[in-house]
Design a protein around this motif. Structure first.
Motif, short mmCIF file in Angstrom:
data_model
loop_
_atom_site.label_atom_id
_atom_site.label_comp_id
_atom_site.label_asym_id
_atom_site.label_seq_id
_atom_site.Cartn_x
_atom_site.Cartn_y
_atom_site.Cartn_z
N ARG A 1 -13.98 -12.07 7.92
CA ARG A 1 -13.74 -13.31 7.17
C ARG A 1 -15.06 -13.95 6.73
O ARG A 1 -15.18 -14.47 5.63
N TRP A 2 -16.06 -13.91 7.60
CA TRP A 2 -17.36 -14.48 7.26
C TRP A 2 -18.02 -13.66 6.15
O TRP A 2 -18.63 -14.20 5.23
N VAL B 1 -17.06 -23.29 13.83
CA VAL B 1 -16.89 -21.90 13.43
C VAL B 1 -17.70 -20.99 14.35
O VAL B 1 -17.22 -19.94 14.80
N LEU C 1 -12.81 -22.20 8.92
CA LEU C 1 -13.64 -21.66 7.84
C LEU C 1 -13.15 -22.17 6.48
O LEU C 1 -13.96 -22.52 5.62
N ALA D 1 -16.67 -14.61 2.79
CA ALA D 1 -16.83 -16.01 2.38
C ALA D 1 -18.01 -16.14 1.41
O ALA D 1 -18.95 -16.92 1.63
N GLU E 1 -15.38 -24.52 3.91
CA GLU E 1 -15.62 -24.23 2.50
C GLU E 1 -15.16 -25.38 1.61
O GLU E 1 -15.85 -25.77 0.67
#
Length: 401
Positions: free
Chosen positions: A260-261, A241, A168, A264, A172
């Motif tokens: 975590r997603w 992912v 991830l 983001a 990004e």
């Protein structure tokens, strides 16, 4: 597998900051140096001294060094390298620092899975070895799951969680890099304008940007850009992912991936202007993780955990609902089938209705209405019924007061 953290990013940000300040201060000297040879010599001397200082920076501040000072040979696990670098620098490890973390970090099976997942990230999907390595990783994960022992399940959870976090982060970083290059391409057309001052300014900015890239490449950026050279495009990383999230779900540990997603938000914002193929890949990840959100919680969950889950749901909606409204329907085929889209609409409605009605639901539905209205190419997701129910409930609440 060591996760990217603010501590590991700190030296890069410090060098970036110092470099930006230096080149900003160098602008006046640059124009004068074009006229006077002595100043030109002094300017070159200053640049050389500054670059030398940057190279000494890690040794002057060991605590800010991007690699663990006691274990330099593990740095290949934190930053992706090109094949030529890994071929020569790789040193097998048989100690507890194998990257899985926790009590399972010292086991051979954890290190093997960590290495396989790292290689999956690093090599291009076009390589004939990609499917071989990914298949090996999948076999290890599935066999650990089938054995049913807690120690092996913990290996799966720990290694997959670290891999999800790393991938991830790479996704990004790659999306940011692509956005920067896109802006450079858009701004490059103005250099041929009629205004002499603008033209000279663009030349200076281009020179500064070039010097900055040279410095940045010399101190670590080449490692991140190695992703693109090795085939790890944003679209590939997004697919990985999703794969890692699916594996975490199979191991009963998907909540961390959801969290975590949901956090983001920077990636979600970049996704709004990303290429259609990347948007489609990110929609698939979001759709899968929204389905996992629906199953979070339950009567047996403690109040503190329920509150944490509610906050995660809120972040998830605020971060990724705009992309669902604005993303392309697909370049060659729809990203989601009609049945999948209808199912996700229901999940979104159910998730919104678990939030605090007056405050949080209003924020989410207001965000949805804005992006749904101002996106001419899509009529999905259709949350009109959910919006109408919120209006009715809000009206009744006002009358009760």
């Amino acid at each position: 597998m060591m996760e990217t953290s603010p501590i590991t990013i700190a030296p890069v940000l410090l060098r970036n900051l110092l470099t930006s300040i230096f080149f900003y201060a160098d602008k006046p000297l640059l124009s004068l140096a074009e006229k006077y040879k002595l100043l030109q010599f002094l300017r070159h001397l200053l640049i050389s001294t500054f670059l030398f200082f940057l190279r000494l920076l890690p040794s002057l501040f060991p605590g800010l060094h991007p690699y663990p000072s006691s274990d330099h040979h593990h740095h290949h696990q934190n930053y992706p390298f090109t094949p030529s670098e890994t071929d020569h620098n790789y040193v097998p490890t048989t100690t507890g620092g194998g990257g899985a973390g926790g009590s399972c970090g010292g086991s051979g099976i954890a290190r093997a899975l960590s290495q396989l997942l790292l290689i999956v990230n690093d090599i291009p999907v076009s390589s004939r070895k990609y499917e071989v390595v990914r298949s090996l990783a999948e076999t290890l994960i599935d066999e650990n799951l089938q054995e049913g022992f807690e120690a092996l399940l913990e290996v799966n959870r720990t290694v997959l969680s670290a891999a999800f976090s790393r991938t991830l982060g790479q996704l990004e970083a790659t999306a940011i890099d692509q956005e920067r290059h896109r802006h450079r391409g858009n701004s490059g057309g103005g250099e041929s304008g009629d205004h002499g001052t603008d033209y000279r300014l663009n030349r200076v900015l281009r020179a500064v940007r070039y010097c900055g890239d040279v410095v940045w490449t010399g101190f670590g950026k080449s490692r991140m850009e190695g992703l693109n050279r090795s085939g790890s495009s944003a679209e590939k990383l997004a697919a990985e992912v999703l794969w890692l999230a699916q594996k975490l779900s199979a191991c009963g540990s998907v909540e961390e991936a959801v969290g975590r997603w949901a956090s983001a938000s920077n990636l979600a914002w970049l996704a709004l202007s990303a290429e259609p193929r990347l948007q489609g890949s990110l929609v698939k990840v979001s759709a899968f993780l929204f389905k996992q959100v629906k199953d979070m919680g339950g009567e047996e969950v403690e109040e503190e955990a329920k509150e944490q889950q509610r906050q995660t749901k809120m972040k998830m909606l605020m971060s990724w609902l705009p992309l669902l409204c604005r993303a392309s329907n697909g370049v060659e085929a729809p990203v989601l089938s009609i049945a999948e889209r209808n199912e996700l609409e229901k999940i979104l409605e159910e998730t919104i209705e678990t939030l605090k009605q007056e405050e949080e639901q209003e924020k989410v539905l207001s965000l949805w209405l804005h992006h749904f209205t101002y996106c001419p190419s899509s009529d999905w997701p259709n949350l009109h019924a959910c919006y109408a129910r919120w209006c009715t409930a809000s009206r009744k609440l006002l009358l009760r007061q």
